[in-house]
Scaffold this motif. Structure first.
Motif, PDB file in Angstrom:
ATOM      1  N   ASP A   2       0.832  -1.183   0.000  1.00 42.49           N
ATOM      2  CA  ASP A   2       0.000   0.000   0.000  1.00 42.49           C
ATOM      3  C   ASP A   2       0.873   1.241   0.000  1.00 42.49           C
ATOM      4  N   LYS A   3       0.343   2.321  -0.536  1.00 42.23           N
ATOM      5  CA  LYS A   3       1.078   3.571  -0.569  1.00 42.23           C
ATOM      6  C   LYS A   3       1.040   4.251   0.791  1.00 42.23           C
ATOM      7  N   VAL A  12      -4.551   0.670  -1.656  1.00 43.78           N
ATOM      8  CA  VAL A  12      -4.704   0.553  -3.100  1.00 43.78           C
ATOM      9  C   VAL A  12      -5.707  -0.564  -3.360  1.00 43.78           C
ATOM     10  N   LYS A 128       1.423  -1.749  -8.490  1.00 44.56           N
ATOM     11  CA  LYS A 128       0.246  -1.458  -7.683  1.00 44.56           C
ATOM     12  C   LYS A 128       0.361  -0.125  -6.941  1.00 44.56           C
ATOM     13  N   ASP A 129       1.542   0.211  -6.475  1.00 45.98           N
ATOM     14  CA  ASP A 129       1.712   1.438  -5.703  1.00 45.98           C
ATOM     15  C   ASP A 129       1.571   2.704  -6.541  1.00 45.98           C
TER      16      ASP A 129
END
Length: 263
Positions: A2-3, A12, A128-129
């Motif tokens: 996740d960011k 995300v 994904k990030d």
């Protein structure tokens, strides 16, 4: 992963738009929800996981002109995921991993691979990030490709026509989702159902809508209208092409529900 922004974890979210039935407006839902999110400032990636490449074409791209496609993520000797991502020139904050007809043949090859249902998930982790939301347009069958989407996603949104056969088909899809939850992806859940192609003056449609409401969470109802696909020739979804239409407002509202609950 996740960011993390200013010490705050931003989840995300990966969403699969799935139904083994064809003609229930999965692609229309994917494009409009993604574009509505992008319009609200979210960075969104669409993944076209259907060999018909309808999402790719709807976004104004020619599948045969793409150097890399989703096929290149699923092959044994795959390329870097970032190479398969194309930013849409006419829609800010929106990108796509396109599809191509070759995906149909590649699907057969996937059957013999180890951990074949997690191939897409591993590929998407690389990028994904970079996004707030990743939205996967699934093929119209419960195939290894659909299983890959379900294994990669946080939750599922199910477009369902307001007719009896589509309603009955949800049982099989839900069984598949439960199997994936038990065996592959315990985090997966169903966010809700979008009742599609609804005709208010048709008695059967109202009865099915009532039945859907009793068994599922309906997050939106889209009426049958030609407005939904009017912008397809220039790569624009109805939420951007004609914002004042009822269907555009409904898709925007669906996107807002998803974004609100995703925070």
């Amino acid at each position: 992963m996740d960011k993390i922004t200013r010490g705050v974890i931003i989840l995300v979210k990966t969403i699969a738009i799935a139904n083994q039935k064809g003609g229930v407006t999965k692609t229309t839902a994917t494009f409009n929800i993604a574009a509505a999110m992008a319009e609200q400032g979210k960075k969104v990636l669409m993944v076209d996981l259907d060999s018909q490449a309808s999402l790719t074409i709807s976004a104004g791209l020619e599948p045969l002109d793409m150097e890399y496609t989703v096929c290149d993520l699923l092959k044994k000797r795959r390329v870097e995921t970032a190479k398969c991502v194309y930013k849409l020139e006419n829609i800010k904050n929106l990108s796509i991993i396109p599809s191509i007809i070759d995906l149909a043949a590649l699907e057969m090859e996937l059957q013999g691979r180890t951990s074949r249902e997690k191939i897409l998930s591993r590929s998407l982790k690389e990028i994904k990030d970079d996004y707030d939301y990743i939205i996967i347009d699934c093929p119209p069958q419960l195939s290894i490709l659909t299983l890959n989407a379900l294994a990669a996603c946080d939750y599922v949104i199910i477009p369902c026509k307001t007719d009896y056969l589509s309603y009955r088909g949800l049982e099989q899809l839900n069984e598949t989702i439960k199997d994936v939850q038990d065996l592959v992806n315990p985090a997966i859940s169903v966010k809700g159902v979008i009742a599609t192609l609804y005709e208010k003056n048709v008695k059967d449609h109202n009865e099915i809508l009532d039945m859907l409401a009793k068994q599922y969470r309906i997050i939106g109802t889209t009426k049958k209208t030609a407005e939904a696909t009017k912008g397809v020739y220039d790569g624009m979804p109805v939420v951007l092409k004609n914002k004042r239409t009822d269907i555009a407002k409904e898709y925007m509202n669906i996107a807002k529900i998803i974004m609100k609950e995703g925070n």
